[in-house]
Design an enzyme around this catalytic site. Sequence first.
Site, mmCIF file in Angstrom:
data_model
loop_
_atom_site.group_PDB
_atom_site.id
_atom_site.type_symbol
_atom_site.label_atom_id
_atom_site.label_comp_id
_atom_site.label_asym_id
_atom_site.label_seq_id
_atom_site.Cartn_x
_atom_site.Cartn_y
_atom_site.Cartn_z
ATOM 1 C CB CYS B 52 30.285 55.288 38.852
ATOM 2 S SG CYS B 52 30.120 54.450 40.439
ATOM 3 C CB CYS B 55 30.194 58.547 41.531
ATOM 4 S SG CYS B 55 31.824 57.813 41.234
ATOM 5 C CB ALA B 61 18.962 51.335 38.038
ATOM 6 C CG HIS B 118 34.818 55.383 40.349
ATOM 7 N ND1 HIS B 118 33.584 54.773 40.402
ATOM 8 C CD2 HIS B 118 35.463 54.844 39.273
ATOM 9 C CE1 HIS B 118 33.480 53.898 39.395
ATOM 10 N NE2 HIS B 118 34.605 53.928 38.697
ATOM 11 C CG ASN B 158 30.906 39.775 46.165
ATOM 12 O OD1 ASN B 158 31.355 38.903 46.896
ATOM 13 N ND2 ASN B 158 29.623 39.817 45.808
ATOM 14 C CB SER B 166 28.813 44.362 38.180
ATOM 15 O OG SER B 166 27.917 44.778 39.169
ATOM 16 C CG HIS B 169 32.135 53.848 43.848
ATOM 17 N ND1 HIS B 169 32.207 55.139 43.368
ATOM 18 C CD2 HIS B 169 32.040 53.969 45.195
ATOM 19 C CE1 HIS B 169 32.145 55.990 44.378
ATOM 20 N NE2 HIS B 169 32.045 55.300 45.499
ATOM 21 C CG HIS B 171 29.852 48.491 46.188
ATOM 22 N ND1 HIS B 171 30.706 48.335 45.101
ATOM 23 C CD2 HIS B 171 28.894 47.552 46.026
ATOM 24 C CE1 HIS B 171 30.263 47.363 44.320
ATOM 25 N NE2 HIS B 171 29.169 46.857 44.855
ATOM 26 C CD GLN B 173 25.688 43.433 47.216
ATOM 27 O OE1 GLN B 173 24.479 43.246 47.276
ATOM 28 N NE2 GLN B 173 26.430 42.927 46.252
ATOM 29 C CG HIS B 288 30.343 34.359 59.627
ATOM 30 N ND1 HIS B 288 31.046 33.285 59.152
ATOM 31 C CD2 HIS B 288 29.365 34.604 58.713
ATOM 32 C CE1 HIS B 288 30.526 32.896 57.990
ATOM 33 N NE2 HIS B 288 29.518 33.687 57.695
ATOM 34 C CG HIS B 306 35.125 33.779 57.238
ATOM 35 N ND1 HIS B 306 35.966 32.856 57.798
ATOM 36 C CD2 HIS B 306 33.941 33.628 57.879
ATOM 37 C CE1 HIS B 306 35.317 32.170 58.722
ATOM 38 N NE2 HIS B 306 34.087 32.616 58.798
ATOM 39 C CE LYS B 319 42.638 24.708 44.299
ATOM 40 N NZ LYS B 319 43.322 23.525 43.728
ATOM 41 C CG LEU B 321 38.059 26.434 45.448
ATOM 42 C CD1 LEU B 321 37.405 26.956 46.725
ATOM 43 C CD2 LEU B 321 39.170 25.456 45.820
ATOM 44 C CB VAL B 322 36.462 23.241 39.256
ATOM 45 C CG1 VAL B 322 36.177 24.712 38.925
ATOM 46 C CG2 VAL B 322 37.971 22.965 39.115
ATOM 47 C CD GLU B 325 39.309 21.552 43.866
ATOM 48 O OE1 GLU B 325 38.681 21.092 42.901
ATOM 49 O OE2 GLU B 325 40.545 21.667 43.886
HETATM 50 O O1 LIG Z 1 24.844 42.049 43.899
HETATM 51 P P1 LIG Z 1 25.992 42.061 42.926
HETATM 52 O O2 LIG Z 1 27.267 42.580 43.537
HETATM 53 O O3 LIG Z 1 25.666 42.706 41.634
HETATM 54 O O4 LIG Z 1 26.218 40.518 42.587
HETATM 55 C C1 LIG Z 1 27.278 39.736 43.055
HETATM 56 O O5 LIG Z 1 27.122 39.385 44.437
HETATM 57 C C2 LIG Z 1 25.978 38.592 44.747
HETATM 58 C C3 LIG Z 1 26.021 38.254 46.222
HETATM 59 O O6 LIG Z 1 27.177 37.534 46.566
HETATM 60 C C4 LIG Z 1 25.926 37.334 43.879
HETATM 61 O O7 LIG Z 1 24.690 36.680 44.092
HETATM 62 C C5 LIG Z 1 26.070 37.669 42.392
HETATM 63 O O8 LIG Z 1 26.145 36.465 41.654
HETATM 64 C C6 LIG Z 1 27.331 38.501 42.192
HETATM 65 O O9 LIG Z 1 27.484 38.845 40.846
HETATM 66 O O1 LIG Z 2 44.026 18.893 37.613
HETATM 67 P P1 LIG Z 2 43.703 20.082 36.735
HETATM 68 O O2 LIG Z 2 42.603 19.800 35.765
HETATM 69 O O3 LIG Z 2 44.924 20.680 36.078
HETATM 70 O O4 LIG Z 2 43.172 21.181 37.747
HETATM 71 C C1 LIG Z 2 41.857 21.560 37.900
HETATM 72 O O5 LIG Z 2 41.092 20.578 38.607
HETATM 73 C C2 LIG Z 2 41.495 20.317 39.946
HETATM 74 C C3 LIG Z 2 40.515 19.335 40.552
HETATM 75 O O6 LIG Z 2 39.201 19.825 40.587
HETATM 76 C C4 LIG Z 2 41.572 21.608 40.769
HETATM 77 O O7 LIG Z 2 42.142 21.337 42.018
HETATM 78 C C5 LIG Z 2 42.392 22.687 40.058
HETATM 79 O O8 LIG Z 2 42.324 23.884 40.792
HETATM 80 C C6 LIG Z 2 41.857 22.874 38.644
HETATM 81 O O9 LIG Z 2 42.612 23.834 37.961
#
Ligand SMILES: O=P(O)(O)O[C@H]1O[C@H](CO)[C@@H](O)[C@H](O)[C@H]1O
Ligand SMILES: O=P(O)(O)O[C@H]1O[C@H](CO)[C@@H](O)[C@H](O)[C@H]1O
Lengths: 356, 356
Positions: B52, B55, B61, B118, B158, B166, B169, B171, B173, B288, B306, B319, B321-322, B325
């Site tokens: 790691c 650690c 790197a 870790h 994250n 990734s 451990h 942490h 940012q 924030h 948040h 869930k 959000l696609v 959303e």
């Molecule tokens: O910097 P990390 O933890 O490797 O990377 C992670 O957090 C970043 C900040 O939210 C994002 O931009 C990356 O996509 C995510 O993988």
């Molecule tokens: O309706 P589906 O395809 O089962 O569901 C998918 O699309 C929806 C609309 O973007 C989202 O709210 C769901 O979270 C997603 O799993």
Amino acid sequence: SDEFQFTQHSHRRYNPLTKSWVLCSPHRTQRPWQGAQESANAPALPEYDPKCYLCPGNTRANGETNPAYKTTYAFPNDFPAVKADQPEFKEDEESAKGLLRVTGVRGQCHVICFSPAHNLTIAEMSEQDILPVVRQWIKCYEDMAKVDYINHVQIFENKGSAMGCSNPHPHGQMWCTEDVPEEPAKEIKAMAEYRQQNNACLLCDYAKLETTTQGKPRVVCENDSFACIVPFWAVWPFETMVVSKRHVTSVSKLDDVQQKDLANILRRIACRYDNLFQCSFPYSMGIHQAPVDGQDHNGDTHLHIHFYPPLLRSATVKKFLVGFEMMGEPQRDLTPEQAADRLRSCSEVHYKKQQK
Amino acid sequence: SDEFQFTQHSHRRYNPLTKSWVLCSPHRTQRPWQGAQESANAPALPEYDPKCYLCPGNTRANGETNPAYKTTYAFPNDFPAVKADQPEFKEDEESAKGLLRVTGVRGQCHVICFSPAHNLTIAEMSEQDILPVVRQWIKCYEDMAKVDYINHVQIFENKGSAMGCSNPHPHGQMWCTEDVPEEPAKEIKAMAEYRQQNNACLLCDYAKLETTTQGKPRVVCENDSFACIVPFWAVWPFETMVVSKRHVTSVSKLDDVQQKDLANILRRIACRYDNLFQCSFPYSMGIHQAPVDGQDHNGDTHLHIHFYPPLLRSATVKKFLVGFEMMGEPQRDLTPEQAADRLRSCSEVHYKKQQK
Ligand SMILES: O=P(O)(O)O[C@H]1O[C@H](CO)[C@@H](O)[C@H](O)[C@H]1O
Ligand SMILES: O=P(O)(O)O[C@H]1O[C@H](CO)[C@@H](O)[C@H](O)[C@H]1O
């Protein structure tokens, strides 16, 4: 060199459609990745799956049987997010006060199967087979425009399990609501302001700018009616926008040639996506067009389609829009011009057909 | 009943902090799920991992060796999204025109290890061990405030591979930028407007409203200084906000008691999260607070944190959000009150310690 270069140095780009910024950090693509991996390509699917609730002739959760459809098939979602029929919402004291604001939302949700074949996607369908999908969108949009309490039609597709899709059978959705949702509302506002200031349509101007700039650095492909562009302000690594070259407010206004051209460009970008990492490329796509609220949206809408695909480096490594992106602002690694370049170098013949 | 009920009927709730709406469809929780599953809990981790890069005593790197740190450890990110040193950006013609707007962004990125162990997270750390994390945030925030070209400090974490992390451990940012990013900028604008209209702080009013409403339906837990609330307008299924009860603009303004109370409430909400589905609960969290741009932000900022966690039904089903959303607006399934209720029923003793 000591010059500022977009491919080397961090910068912010402005999205005039949503009036927001995105942070671009191109040197970050060199970062090693030890995090989550998507699963690689699933085993090949059958053309017909007896357990699929979208395949022709099969029975759905609510007991209804799908017809033996030959092109597309649309039906009401069995688990709709919004419903036609619910008690009227009466705004109460608390809600009116400002900090706890809420309204009721009626609507309809529809599912649209793109093809009877369980194992196809737009990327592998022919233009002739995509045309009925375009026509189905038009029909649904026009049908919903007639429904009194519906003011907006959001057509979208979630492709791939990475994008929350729970059934690989090619299909999209249509969520039709009483209100105009956040994203289109934002765009309509920005486009109306742009027209006031410039006496022109933001997306007419933008499509023209991109298709006439020397070398067209952000154009992936185009035909007479549409251009597919990696927007200057793209957030997702390989995000694209398919935009009508002429001023058209909705799918309902497309003539026969434009409908065919839309089928053409959808196939070509979806195919390039699959070819990029030689996998079924996940994305969410959605159509932004005029609300069906009975108002004149000629000045503030212009038909366009967003593709938001999550993959970054390969079929298994996606970009996470997480901590900084959620709390600060969207951040991308490669530049939009680099992404367009990569997509331009992909074939428009699907890799599965190349191997044969 | 024929009455409108938030637990039965679709509605939209308004987020006064970002001035945007979220669609809530509570009946949708009954929908079966056949889509992607997150992997269940990984095998137990060792307290020290020789491979790691976070650690104590290990080499990173860039060849540097981490000290044998005992509490927290902060260092510059080896793959920063923004850098202190890059050529000056000169706005060109094109960029000034409006459709292709861009600016350079300088900054610094730092990593903060929360613990030498870790295999711990905030959820399993003691309050005494979280306090140095709070103090490290304060130190970094104050250090960055002194850097001329830095105007905003975004502290975030994250947690979990589902949130793009990734390395397990523990942490977080800190991305420190020349500009104030989108999200805090939006909140600052909304809070300034609220103050103009109400001669009060939006989050002071909101914290008071939630902690004095009969039954406190959205409060998860609280102490003298902070409340942890599922906001009325929460997007993620179990989203929470930790908000200072008194008007405090940044971590730098917290006195000793408030610092301890912050460590206290962070441990308690993180622990409840892990207990909800008996797993290491993934989330992105972010603070924030006032920008460090030398301006007086007393009127338009109020310290809050948040938590955006993706899980919906279990340790493996999140869930997404696609499509709707992304293209329309955020949509949630269970109501914020139902989520708060679930979190309130979780223990503040970590499930791993209960089993022992
Ligand atoms: O910097 P990390 O933890 O490797 O990377 C992670 O957090 C970043 C900040 O939210 C994002 O931009 C990356 O996509 C995510 O993988
Ligand atoms: O309706 P589906 O395809 O089962 O569901 C998918 O699309 C929806 C609309 O973007 C989202 O709210 C769901 O979270 C997603 O799993």
